[in-house]
Enzyme design. Structure first.
Site, short mmCIF file in Angstrom:
data_model
loop_
_atom_site.label_atom_id
_atom_site.label_comp_id
_atom_site.label_asym_id
_atom_site.label_seq_id
_atom_site.Cartn_x
_atom_site.Cartn_y
_atom_site.Cartn_z
N GLU A 110 0.85 -1.19 0.00
CA GLU A 110 0.00 0.00 0.00
C GLU A 110 0.88 1.24 0.00
OE1 GLU A 110 -2.55 -0.20 3.46
OE2 GLU A 110 -2.83 -2.35 3.11
N ASP A 114 0.99 10.43 3.76
CA ASP A 114 1.70 11.30 4.69
C ASP A 114 0.74 12.30 5.31
OD1 ASP A 114 3.86 12.14 6.08
OD2 ASP A 114 4.80 13.23 4.44
N LYS A 308 10.59 3.48 3.38
CA LYS A 308 10.58 4.94 3.26
C LYS A 308 11.35 5.39 2.02
CE LYS A 308 8.73 6.75 7.20
NZ LYS A 308 9.36 7.23 8.40
N CYS A 402 15.88 49.43 0.33
CA CYS A 402 14.86 48.74 -0.46
C CYS A 402 15.28 48.60 -1.92
CB CYS A 402 13.55 49.53 -0.37
SG CYS A 402 12.25 48.84 -1.40
P1 AMP Z 1 5.49 5.95 11.54
O1 AMP Z 1 4.70 7.16 12.00
O2 AMP Z 1 6.65 6.31 10.67
O3 AMP Z 1 5.77 5.00 12.64
O4 AMP Z 1 4.52 5.20 10.54
C1 AMP Z 1 3.34 4.64 10.98
C2 AMP Z 1 2.20 5.45 10.47
O5 AMP Z 1 2.10 5.39 9.05
C3 AMP Z 1 0.89 4.93 10.91
O6 AMP Z 1 0.57 5.39 12.19
C4 AMP Z 1 -0.05 5.49 9.90
O7 AMP Z 1 -0.55 6.72 10.36
C5 AMP Z 1 0.80 5.78 8.70
N1 AMP Z 1 0.36 5.12 7.48
C6 AMP Z 1 0.19 5.76 6.29
N2 AMP Z 1 -0.23 4.92 5.35
C7 AMP Z 1 -0.38 3.72 5.93
C8 AMP Z 1 -0.82 2.44 5.45
N3 AMP Z 1 -1.17 2.24 4.17
N4 AMP Z 1 -0.85 1.43 6.34
C9 AMP Z 1 -0.49 1.62 7.64
N5 AMP Z 1 -0.06 2.79 8.13
C10 AMP Z 1 -0.01 3.83 7.30
ZN ZN Z 2 10.65 50.33 -0.88
#
Ligand code: AMP
Ligand code: ZN
Length: 664
Positions: A110, A114, A308, A402
Site C-alpha cells: 500500500e 503522509d 521509506k 529597499c
Molecule cells: P510511523 O509514523 O513512521 O511509525 O509510521 C506509521 C504510520 O504510518 C501509521 O501510524 C499510519 O498513520 C501511517 N500510514 C500511512 N499509510 C499507511 C498504510 N497504508 N498502512 C499503515 N499505516 C499507514
Molecule cells: Zn521600498
C-alpha cells in the site's frame, strides 16, 4: 410522505451524492442541485429539531466548538511501523517472518500516506467517535472535527459489522493545500509549511466550522474488531470500500520481495502523479491468520514494514540572491538557482525566509547548495556544499536599502523580517495594497484585475485605492488592451463595490494583521470606522481575540494622516464605513459580558435564531456549561445531564419566554 420520511429520504439522497462526489470522484448532480437539496434539508431540520440526527449530512458544515479534547483509550492499540530502506532490509524481514509462520506468504503493498493517523469507531453503521493516535495507547477525541471531512462516512452502506474500528490517514491533498496558502498570502499571513502538518494541526482546531473549510480527506487502510469475518488485509480493504470508505486503489497483492521492490520503484518514480503526498510504501502480510501468528514487538507489528522513500535532494548552484518587497513592505530574500530537476518539477527558486536564515546557513552567491523537497512542496535549501565554495567567496551582505525605492530598511524589534518603511512611495507596496483592496475576498471588484492595477499605477492614474473612485471611462480607454466595453465594466465594478459591507471594507484597507476574521470582529465591536479610528491600544485589546500586536497595528494605521485622508475620501464616495442601519437596528448591548448556554427545543424561535439573538445583543453563546456560564436558556427536552450540571454549579436556568422578556 410525512415529514420524518421526507427528512430521511433527503438525508439518504445527500449521503449518496456525497459519496459519489468525494469517494468515487464521480458526481451525478451539479453542485448547485446539491446545495438546493442540502438547504431544503437544513430548513426541515431547523423547524423539526425532534428529528435531529448527529450524523445528518447537514452536520458536516461544523459549528461545534471543542475547548478540551477528551482523552480516549483505544480499544486496539495503534502501533507504529518498522522502517526499511533497501532490498537487504526487506530480505532480512522476510527471513525473520518465514521462521515464524508456515506456508507461503502473500503481501499487500500500500502507499504510505503522509498525514495524521486516525482511528474511527463505528457502531451500527454510524460514526461513533474519531480519535487521534496519540501515544498509541490513548489519543484525543476529535469527532466534531472529523465529521466535517467529506470522505468520512457518517453512515455506512452494505453489510458492515456491528462495531469495529477503522484506521486511516487524514491528509490534505496538494491542490487544496496550495489553495489555502494562496489565501493566506492574500491575507498577508505566513503560508503553511507542508500539507502533513496542516492536516494534523487542523484536527486540533477548536472550531469545527473552521475545519470544515479545509479540504481534508481520510484515506483508510486497516480494520480492527472482533468477529469481523475477514481473512486477509486485501479483503479488508475491499470491504471497507463497499461500506463507503475511501480506500485508494493503488494497493496491490504480491507474492515476493522482488515484486515488492517493483512496487516501491514504481511509486518512488510516480509519487508526484498522485493528488496527495506519500512518504513511502507499507508492506503487510496479507493473511490475517499469519498476522496473528507473527504478533507485535513492543513498538510495531512484525507483519508489516514501511519502506521509506529517500527525501529527494539535489545540489545546484546559487546564482543570485534577490529581494522581493510585499504589499506590507516585508522583504523576502529569494535564492535564484541554476534550474535543476527535483521531485518531478524544475526548481529555479527557493525562499530564504529572512536575514537570520541566510546567516545561519552562511549562504553565499556562487555556492553549490543542497535543495530538498521532502514533505515540503516548496523546495528549501538545507545546506551549502562547502567543499565547492569558490576561493574568492565572501559572506552575504544583507541589503540595507529597499531594492525598489532605495529607502533605508528597518527591522522592528522581535521580528525576523526587514521592512521598507516607504509606505506611499514604494511601487510594490502601493500596487500591492490596491491589488489587495480589489481582490475577491475584499472588495471583489469585477472588471478590474491585478495587472490592470499595476498599469493604472504606472500610468499615474491612481496611487491609492481611494483614487479608484475617481477613475473615468475616458481615462481608462486609452490604456493598452482596454476595449470600450471593458472600461465600462471597470468603472461599473468600482461603483458596485460601494455596496460591499463594512467588515469587508475593513479587511480591504490592508491594515497589517487585520485578516478576514479580525476585520469581522472589529467591525462587529466598533460598528463604524469613526469609532475604530479613535480606539486606543488599551481599548482594542479588550475586544475578544484582539491581541496587542493587532491593536498596535490598527492604531499605527490610523495615526497616519495620509491613511485618515484616504478613509475620509472613501467615506465621501459612499463606501460602507459603518455597519448598515438595518443590521444595527437589531443590535444592543443588553447581554454584554454574558456567556449563555442554549439547550433543548424552542417554540417561538429556532435554536439558530436564538443564538443570533444572543450575539446581536452582545452576549456570547457557549456550548458547554461551566462555572463561567451566566445562565442557561432551556427549551423543551433540555438534556438531563446539562440540567444536573447547571443545578450543581448553581447556574440559573431561564425559560424561553423568560429570556425573550429580558430582551424586550
Ligand atoms: P510511523 O509514523 O513512521 O511509525 O509510521 C506509521 C504510520 O504510518 C501509521 O501510524 C499510519 O498513520 C501511517 N500510514 C500511512 N499509510 C499507511 C498504510 N497504508 N498502512 C499503515 N499505516 C499507514
Ligand atoms: Zn521600498
Amino acid at each position: 410522505m410525512d415529514i420524518k420520511s421526507k427528512i430521511e429520504s433527503l438525508r439518504d439522497e445527500l449521503r449518496q451524492h456525497n459519496y459519489n462526489y468525494y469517494v468515487l470522484d464521480n458526481p451525478t448532480i451539479s453542485d448547485y442541485e446539491f446545495d438546493i437539496k442540502l438547504k431544503e434539508l437544513q430548513a426541515l431540520e431547523e423547524v423539526h429539531p425532534e428529528f435531529f440526527d448527529a450524523n445528518s449530512p447537514t452536520q458536516r458544515v461544523g459549528g461545534a466548538i471543542t475547548k478540551n479534547f477528551n482523552t480516549v483509550v483505544h480499544d486496539f492499540r495503534m502501533y507504529s511501523l518498522d522502517n526499511s530502506y533497501s532490498k537487504d532490509d526487506l530480505l532480512d524481514w522476510e527471513k525473520r517472518i518465514k521462521k515464524m509462520v508456515d506456508g507461503d506468504i502473500q503481501y499487500t503493498c500500500e502507499l504510505k500516506y503522509d498525514g495524521a493517523s486516525m482511528n474511527l469507531t463505528y457502531e451500527n453503521g454510524k460514526l461513533f467517535r474519531a480519535v487521534t493516535r496519540g501515544d498509541g495507547v490513548q489519543g484525543d477525541e476529535v469527532t466534531a472535527n472529523v465529521k466535517t471531512i467529506n470522505t468520512v462516512p457518517l453512515r455506512l452502506k452494505g453489510d458492515y459489522p456491528e462495531r469495529f474500528d477503522i484506521r486511516g490517514e487524514i491528509i490534505l491533498p496538494i491542490e487544496g493545500f496550495l489553495k489555502m496558502n494562496e489565501e493566506r498570502v492574500t491575507n498577508d499571513e505566513e503560508p503553511y509549511r507542508n500539507p502533513r502538518n496542516t492536516a494534523s494541526g487542523s484536527l486540533k482546531l477548536q472550531d469545527s466550522a473552521e475545519v470544515a473549510k479545509r479540504p481534508l480527506e481520510c484515506l483508510l487502510y486497516s480494520i480492527k474488531g472482533n468477529n469481523l469475518n475477514i481473512s486477509t488485509q486485501f479483503e479488508g480493504l475491499q470491504k471497507a470500500r463497499e461500506w463507503g470508505f475511501k480506500v485508494p486503489k493503488e494497493a496491490k497483492l504480491v507474492n515476493s520481495i522482488d515484486e515488492i521492490l517493483d512496487y516501491v520503484a514504481y511509486w518512488d518514480k510516480h509519487r508526484h502523479d498522485l493528488p496527495y503526498e506519500i512518504d513511502g510504501v507499507v508492506i503487510k502480510v496479507n493473511s490475517l491468520h499469519q498476522q496473528d501468528e507473527l504478533g507485535f514487538t513492543a513498538k510495531a507489528p512484525r507483519w508489516a514494514m514501511a519502506y521509506k522513500f529517500k527525501a529527494e535532494q539535489v545540489s545546484t548552484r546559487l546564482n543570485e540572491i534577490t529581494y522581493q518587497v510585499g504589499r506590507t513592505g516585508a522583504i523576502t530574500p529569494v535564492a535564484n538557482l541554476e534550474p535543476v530537476q527535483l521531485a518531478g518539477t524544475i526548481v529555479k527558486r527557493a525562499s530564504l525566509h529572512n536575514a537570520d536564515q541566510i546567516e545561519k546557513l552562511d549562504i553565499r552567491e556562487g555556492d553549490e547548495v543542497f535543495v530538498e523537497k521532502g514533505g515540503e512542496i516548496i523546495p528549501k535549501i538545507i545546506a551549502v556544499d562547502l567543499t565547492q565554495r569558490p576561493d574568492n567567496s565572501s559572506p552575504t551582505q544583507y541589503i540595507s536599502t529597499c531594492p525598489e525605492c532605495e529607502t533605508q530598511l528597518i527591522r522592528p524589534e522581535g521580528e525576523a523580517k526587514h521592512y521598507c518603511p516607504n509606505y506611499n512611495g514604494c511601487a510594490p507596496q502601493v500596487v500591492g495594497r490596491i491589488q489587495h483592496y480589489i481582490s475577491r475576498k475584499a472588495m471583489d471588484i469585477e472588471g478590474l484585475g491585478a495587472e490592470t492595477v499595476a498599469l493604472l499605477v504606472k500610468e499615474e492614474l491612481i496611487s491609492n485605492y481611494a483614487d479608484l473612485y475617481e477613475l473615468t471611462e475616458e481615462q481608462v480607454i486609452p490604456l493598452e488592451r482596454m476595449a470600450e466595453k471593458s472600461a465600462e465594466n471597470l468603472v461599473n465594478g468600482i461603483e458596485a463595490s460601494k455596496q460591499i459591507p463594512f467588515e469587508r471594507v475593513l479587511f480591504a484597507l490592508g491594515i497589517r494583521y487585520v485578516g478576514e476574521t479580525v476585520a469581522k470582529k472589529l467591525a462587529k465591536h466598533y460598528k463604524s470606522i469613526d469609532a475604530l479610528m479613535f480606539a486606543s491600544v488599551l481599548d482594542l485589546v479588550t475586544v475578544d481575540e484582539i491581541g496587542e500586536r493587532i491593536a498596535e497595528s490598527v492604531v499605527d494605521f490610523f495615526s497616519s494622516e495620509g491613511n485618515r485622508r484616504i478613509v475620509e475620501r472613501l467615506k465621501s464616495y459612499g463606501v460602507q464605513l459603518e455597519v448598515s442601519a438595518d443590521k444595527l437596528a437589531n443590535q444592543t448591548e443588553k447581554l454584554k459580558g454574558l456567556s449563555i448556554v442554549v439547550s433543548g427545543v424552542f417554540e417561538s424561535v429556532s435554536r439558530n435564531e436564538l443564538k443570533k439573538l444572543i450575539e446581536d445583543n452582545g452576549g456570547k453563546v457557549s456550548s458547554s456549561i461551566s462555572s463561567k456560564t451566566s445562565y442557561v436558556v432551556a427549551g423543551d427536552k433540555m438534556g438531563p445531564s446539562k440540567r444536573t450540571k447547571a443545578e450543581n454549579l448553581g447556574i440559573p436556568i431561564l425559560s424561553e419566554q423568560g429570556f425573550l422578556n429580558k430582551l424586550k
